[in-house]
Design a protein around this motif. Sequence first.
Motif, PDB file in Angstrom:
ATOM      1  N   UNK A  27       0.809  -1.221   0.000  1.00  0.00           N
ATOM      2  CA  UNK A  27       0.000   0.000   0.000  1.00  0.00           C
ATOM      3  C   UNK A  27       0.845   1.275   0.000  1.00  0.00           C
ATOM      4  N   UNK A  28       2.052   1.161  -0.516  1.00  0.00           N
ATOM      5  CA  UNK A  28       2.938   2.321  -0.622  1.00  0.00           C
ATOM      6  C   UNK A  28       2.534   3.106  -1.874  1.00  0.00           C
ATOM      7  N   UNK A  29       2.283   4.395  -1.680  1.00  0.00           N
ATOM      8  CA  UNK A  29       1.775   5.199  -2.794  1.00  0.00           C
ATOM      9  C   UNK A  29       2.908   5.752  -3.660  1.00  0.00           C
ATOM     10  N   UNK A  30       4.049   5.949  -3.003  1.00  0.00           N
ATOM     11  CA  UNK A  30       5.192   6.503  -3.728  1.00  0.00           C
ATOM     12  C   UNK A  30       5.627   5.526  -4.819  1.00  0.00           C
ATOM     13  N   UNK A  31       6.047   6.081  -5.939  1.00  0.00           N
ATOM     14  CA  UNK A  31       6.465   5.241  -7.056  1.00  0.00           C
ATOM     15  C   UNK A  31       7.856   4.652  -6.807  1.00  0.00           C
TER      16      UNK A  31
END
Length: 153
Positions: free
Chosen positions: A54-58
Motif C-alpha cells: 500500500x505504498x503510494x510513492x512510485x
Amino acid sequence: MEKKITLILQNEEDTINLGRLVAKYVYPNLVITLTGDLGAGKTTFVKGLALGLNIKEKVLSPTFNILKCYFNKPLNLYHIDAYRLEDANKDIGLEEFIDGDGVCAIEWPMYIDEYIPTNRLEINLTHLNNNKREALISSNIDKLNDLFEALKG
Ligand SMILES: Nc1ncnc2c1ncn2[C@@H]1O[C@H](COP(=O)(O)OP(=O)(O)OP(=O)(O)O)[C@@H](O)[C@H]1O
Ligand SMILES: [Mg+2]
C-alpha cells in the motif's frame, strides 16, 4: 526446511502480481534477495511488493542511490540495489536497514553477501523468450510456509 518453487511469469504484470502476492506474507526484518541479469525484472518485482504494501510513492530503480526507504504503515520497505558496490567500500551502514524494522528487498545481493543473513527469501529471475521470465523462489524460513502454499495455488 528448504522450500522451492518455479513459476513462469508471462509478462510484466505477472511479475508485479508476484510482488503483490508476496507482500501479503512479509513481516518486519524479512530480507528478500533478488538475483538475475540486467533487466530480468528485479525492480519490477519490488514495484509490485510496494503496491501490495500500500505504498503510494512510485518505486524507481535505486541504482544511483543504493538505498531507498519507503516509510509506510504498518511496514517500511527498504530497497537496496548493490550493483554499484561491486568494487566499492561496502561498509556504508546498510546493516541498519537489512537487520531493520521493515522488509528489505536487495538487488545484486552477492556484492554485499557478508551483510545479509542466510535466512532469507530468494527470488531468481531468468529471461526466457519474449517477455517471459522464470522465477525460482526459495527459502529456508519456516514462517514463509503459507507463502509457498499460496504460490502453489
Ligand atoms: N515478465 C516481465 N517481468 C518483469 N519485467 C518485464 C517482463 N517483461 C518485460 N519486462 C520489462 O523488463 C524490464 C525489467 O526491468 P527491471 O528494472 O525490473 O529489471 P532489473 O532486474 O531491476 O534490472 P537491473 O539489474 O538493471 O536493476 C522493464 O522494462 C519491464 O517492463
Ligand atoms: Mg533493478
